[in-house]
Design a protein around this motif. Structure first.
Motif, PDB file in Angstrom:
ATOM      1  N   TYR A   1     -12.794  -1.507 -39.534  1.00 50.97           N
ATOM      2  CA  TYR A   1     -12.010  -0.367 -39.971  1.00 50.97           C
ATOM      3  C   TYR A   1     -10.854  -0.141 -39.004  1.00 50.97           C
ATOM      4  CZ  TYR A   1     -14.781   1.972 -36.343  1.00 50.97           C
ATOM      5  OH  TYR A   1     -15.380   2.307 -35.154  1.00 50.97           O
ATOM      6  N   ALA A   2      -9.887   0.626 -39.478  1.00 51.56           N
ATOM      7  CA  ALA A   2      -8.797   1.099 -38.624  1.00 51.56           C
ATOM      8  C   ALA A   2      -8.949   2.599 -38.472  1.00 51.56           C
ATOM      9  CB  ALA A   2      -7.447   0.764 -39.243  1.00 51.56           C
ATOM     10  N   LEU A   3      -8.604   3.110 -37.316  1.00 49.81           N
ATOM     11  CA  LEU A   3      -8.567   4.553 -37.101  1.00 49.81           C
ATOM     12  C   LEU A   3      -7.129   5.002 -37.347  1.00 49.81           C
ATOM     13  CD1 LEU A   3     -10.792   4.839 -33.916  1.00 49.81           C
ATOM     14  CD2 LEU A   3     -11.356   5.629 -36.220  1.00 49.81           C
ATOM     15  N   ARG A   4      -6.937   5.796 -38.390  1.00 51.02           N
ATOM     16  CA  ARG A   4      -5.601   6.206 -38.797  1.00 51.02           C
ATOM     17  C   ARG A   4      -5.373   7.700 -38.572  1.00 51.02           C
ATOM     18  NH1 ARG A   4      -2.456   2.736 -41.925  1.00 51.02           N
ATOM     19  NH2 ARG A   4      -3.461   0.723 -42.376  1.00 51.02           N
ATOM     20  N   LEU A   5      -4.113   8.034 -38.361  1.00 47.26           N
ATOM     21  CA  LEU A   5      -3.712   9.424 -38.180  1.00 47.26           C
ATOM     22  C   LEU A   5      -3.525  10.070 -39.548  1.00 47.26           C
ATOM     23  CD1 LEU A   5      -2.667  11.618 -36.102  1.00 47.26           C
ATOM     24  CD2 LEU A   5      -0.370  10.764 -36.628  1.00 47.26           C
TER      25      LEU A   5
ATOM     26  N   ASP B   1       0.078   7.286 -42.914  1.00 43.73           N
ATOM     27  CA  ASP B   1      -1.042   7.402 -41.972  1.00 43.73           C
ATOM     28  C   ASP B   1      -1.099   6.185 -41.048  1.00 43.73           C
ATOM     29  OD1 ASP B   1      -1.545   9.700 -43.360  1.00 43.73           O
ATOM     30  OD2 ASP B   1      -3.439   9.042 -44.250  1.00 43.73           O
ATOM     31  N   VAL B   2      -0.379   6.254 -39.950  1.00 43.97           N
ATOM     32  CA  VAL B   2      -0.257   5.112 -39.035  1.00 43.97           C
ATOM     33  C   VAL B   2      -1.582   4.800 -38.347  1.00 43.97           C
ATOM     34  CG1 VAL B   2       2.209   5.447 -38.595  1.00 43.97           C
ATOM     35  CG2 VAL B   2       0.517   6.607 -37.153  1.00 43.97           C
ATOM     36  N   VAL B   3      -1.736   3.543 -37.957  1.00 44.51           N
ATOM     37  CA  VAL B   3      -2.925   3.100 -37.232  1.00 44.51           C
ATOM     38  C   VAL B   3      -2.827   3.539 -35.772  1.00 44.51           C
ATOM     39  CG1 VAL B   3      -4.206   1.081 -36.401  1.00 44.51           C
ATOM     40  CG2 VAL B   3      -3.315   1.111 -38.740  1.00 44.51           C
ATOM     41  N   LEU B   4      -3.898   4.128 -35.260  1.00 44.45           N
ATOM     42  CA  LEU B   4      -3.975   4.536 -33.856  1.00 44.45           C
ATOM     43  C   LEU B   4      -4.862   3.601 -33.043  1.00 44.45           C
ATOM     44  CD1 LEU B   4      -4.364   8.397 -34.255  1.00 44.45           C
ATOM     45  CD2 LEU B   4      -2.279   7.124 -33.730  1.00 44.45           C
ATOM     46  N   ALA B   5      -5.813   2.949 -33.712  1.00 40.50           N
ATOM     47  CA  ALA B   5      -6.730   2.011 -33.058  1.00 40.50           C
ATOM     48  C   ALA B   5      -7.498   1.285 -34.157  1.00 40.50           C
ATOM     49  CB  ALA B   5      -7.699   2.743 -32.131  1.00 40.50           C
ATOM     50  N   ARG B   6      -8.255   0.283 -33.759  1.00 45.94           N
ATOM     51  CA  ARG B   6      -9.108  -0.434 -34.709  1.00 45.94           C
ATOM     52  C   ARG B   6     -10.508  -0.552 -34.113  1.00 45.94           C
ATOM     53  NH1 ARG B   6      -6.067  -2.463 -38.800  1.00 45.94           N
ATOM     54  NH2 ARG B   6      -3.826  -2.696 -38.405  1.00 45.94           N
ATOM     55  N   LYS B   7     -11.452  -0.960 -34.947  1.00 42.24           N
ATOM     56  CA  LYS B   7     -12.827  -1.081 -34.488  1.00 42.24           C
ATOM     57  C   LYS B   7     -12.929  -1.976 -33.262  1.00 42.24           C
ATOM     58  CE  LYS B   7     -17.433  -2.471 -36.043  1.00 42.24           C
ATOM     59  NZ  LYS B   7     -18.241  -3.039 -37.147  1.00 42.24           N
ATOM     60  N   ASP B   8     -12.127  -3.070 -33.249  1.00 47.18           N
ATOM     61  CA  ASP B   8     -12.199  -4.036 -32.147  1.00 47.18           C
ATOM     62  C   ASP B   8     -11.023  -3.943 -31.178  1.00 47.18           C
ATOM     63  OD1 ASP B   8     -10.368  -4.850 -33.983  1.00 47.18           O
ATOM     64  OD2 ASP B   8     -10.998  -6.939 -34.052  1.00 47.18           O
ATOM     65  N   THR B   9     -10.104  -3.003 -31.399  1.00 42.11           N
ATOM     66  CA  THR B   9      -8.960  -2.799 -30.498  1.00 42.11           C
ATOM     67  C   THR B   9      -8.805  -1.307 -30.265  1.00 42.11           C
ATOM     68  OG1 THR B   9      -7.868  -4.727 -31.482  1.00 42.11           O
ATOM     69  CG2 THR B   9      -6.517  -3.293 -30.106  1.00 42.11           C
ATOM     70  N   PRO B  10      -9.028  -0.830 -29.045  1.00 46.35           N
ATOM     71  CA  PRO B  10      -9.122   0.609 -28.790  1.00 46.35           C
ATOM     72  C   PRO B  10      -7.807   1.380 -28.768  1.00 46.35           C
ATOM     73  CG  PRO B  10      -9.407  -0.612 -26.760  1.00 46.35           C
ATOM     74  CD  PRO B  10      -9.320  -1.627 -27.850  1.00 46.35           C
ATOM     75  N   THR B  11      -6.712   0.745 -29.135  1.00 48.35           N
ATOM     76  CA  THR B  11      -5.441   1.465 -29.173  1.00 48.35           C
ATOM     77  C   THR B  11      -4.453   0.709 -30.051  1.00 48.35           C
ATOM     78  OG1 THR B  11      -3.717   2.515 -27.805  1.00 48.35           O
ATOM     79  CG2 THR B  11      -4.443   0.319 -27.149  1.00 48.35           C
ATOM     80  N   SER B  12      -3.305   1.318 -30.279  1.00 48.92           N
ATOM     81  CA  SER B  12      -2.216   0.696 -31.032  1.00 48.92           C
ATOM     82  C   SER B  12      -0.925   0.841 -30.232  1.00 48.92           C
ATOM     83  CB  SER B  12      -2.048   1.386 -32.391  1.00 48.92           C
ATOM     84  OG  SER B  12      -1.591   2.719 -32.193  1.00 48.92           O
TER      85      SER B  12
END
Length: 285
Positions: free
Chosen positions: A152-156, A188-199
């Motif tokens: 998953y991606a963590l989105r704003l 809704d921009v990506v802020l981080a991903r499951k395997d990458t803790p930031t963007s």
């Protein structure tokens, strides 16, 4: 009054080209002319493509150009905990959600919309805005994704973030004055991903604040991204730098230079006998 602080922040995911040289030299010269400091930052959150060898090559190329910077150099890959704290703050404000749609699912959804009378909206870089899981997946499918541990991606949540920050966001652009920020254009921009803790968006505003950057001098390709950065700075209560977006170095077809396009690198120019003075002459400096 504190001295101005400038920075050059490349990613070691390929060799530097003339466009990078132009931006680095402009920042170095601006720092000197204004009695300020010049910092180098290694933006290596992509730990797969950014390699130690490419980083070493990059530093060698910059030294060959005659640039000098303060040490130690900040490397993003060793500061993931600081980006995590910023992300946690946004999560505590209920502004972040998990987004499970794959690129293939987004592409298929957008293609269907584009085939209708109302094409799907794009961000300033031309990428389609995130449609939201509810637009593609049923409730059962969403629940199955969550329970399966799928990527998953963590989105704003952009609409909620703008409502909280206020709609009158601006930034100060050198030679142009006050510019109205329009972060909604990015969705809704990506802020981080499951395997990458930031963007990029999250790490760059955190880094600029922690390094005390007062002047962000970068290419026009990042002009519109400033809207997102001003929104995040406001939400995270971070200082606002002065911005200036310089012209890009283009090839003979009018396309901006890019590592991905294998444009002539500084290392290739060095190998061909080009001197640092000739590089500056090519750049009109």
């Amino acid at each position: 009054m504190n001295s101005p602080v400038y920075r050059f922040a490349p990613s070691p995911n390929g060799h530097l080209h003339l466009g990078h040289a132009y931006s680095a030299i402009l920042n170095d010269e601006a720092a000197k002319q204004n009695g300020g400091r010049f910092l180098l930052r290694i933006e290596d959150i992509d730990t797969i493509r950014c390699t130690p060898q490419l980083q070493e090559d990059m530093l060698e190329d910059l030294k060959w150009l005659g640039l000098h910077w303060e040490t130690p150099v900040r490397k993003q890959s060793v500061h993931f905990d600081e980006y995590a704290k910023a992300l946690e703050k946004l999560q505590s404000m209920d502004l972040v959600y998990k987004a499970y749609l794959t690129r293939a699912q987004i592409k298929r959804f957008v293609a269907e919309k584009d085939a209708s009378d109302t094409p799907w909206p794009r961000d300033p870089d031309g990428a389609p805005l995130y449609p939201g899981d509810n637009s593609v997946l049923s409730e059962q499918e969403q629940e199955a994704q969550q329970n399966s541990g799928a990527p998953y991606a963590l989105r704003l949540n952009m609409a909620k973030a703008i409502e909280l920050a206020g709609a009158s966001l601006t930034w100060n652009e050198a030679h142009h004055g006050t510019i109205r920020a329009e972060p909604a254009a990015w969705g809704d921009v990506v802020l981080a991903r499951k395997d990458t803790p930031t963007s990029y968006h999250l790490s760059v505003v955190v880094d600029d604040a922690l390094q005390g950057i007062t002047h962000v001098l970068r290419g026009k390709d990042l002009y519109h991204a400033t809207s997102v950065h001003r929104l995040l700075q406001t939400l995270l209560d971070l200082p606002e730098p002065h911005y200036e977006h310089h012209d890009l170095i283009l090839d003979e077809t009018g396309r901006k230079l890019a590592k991905s396009a294998k444009d002539t690198s500084l290392r290739e120019l060095r190998a061909s006998g080009t001197t640092p003075a000739q590089v500056r002459e090519k750049l009109g400096l």
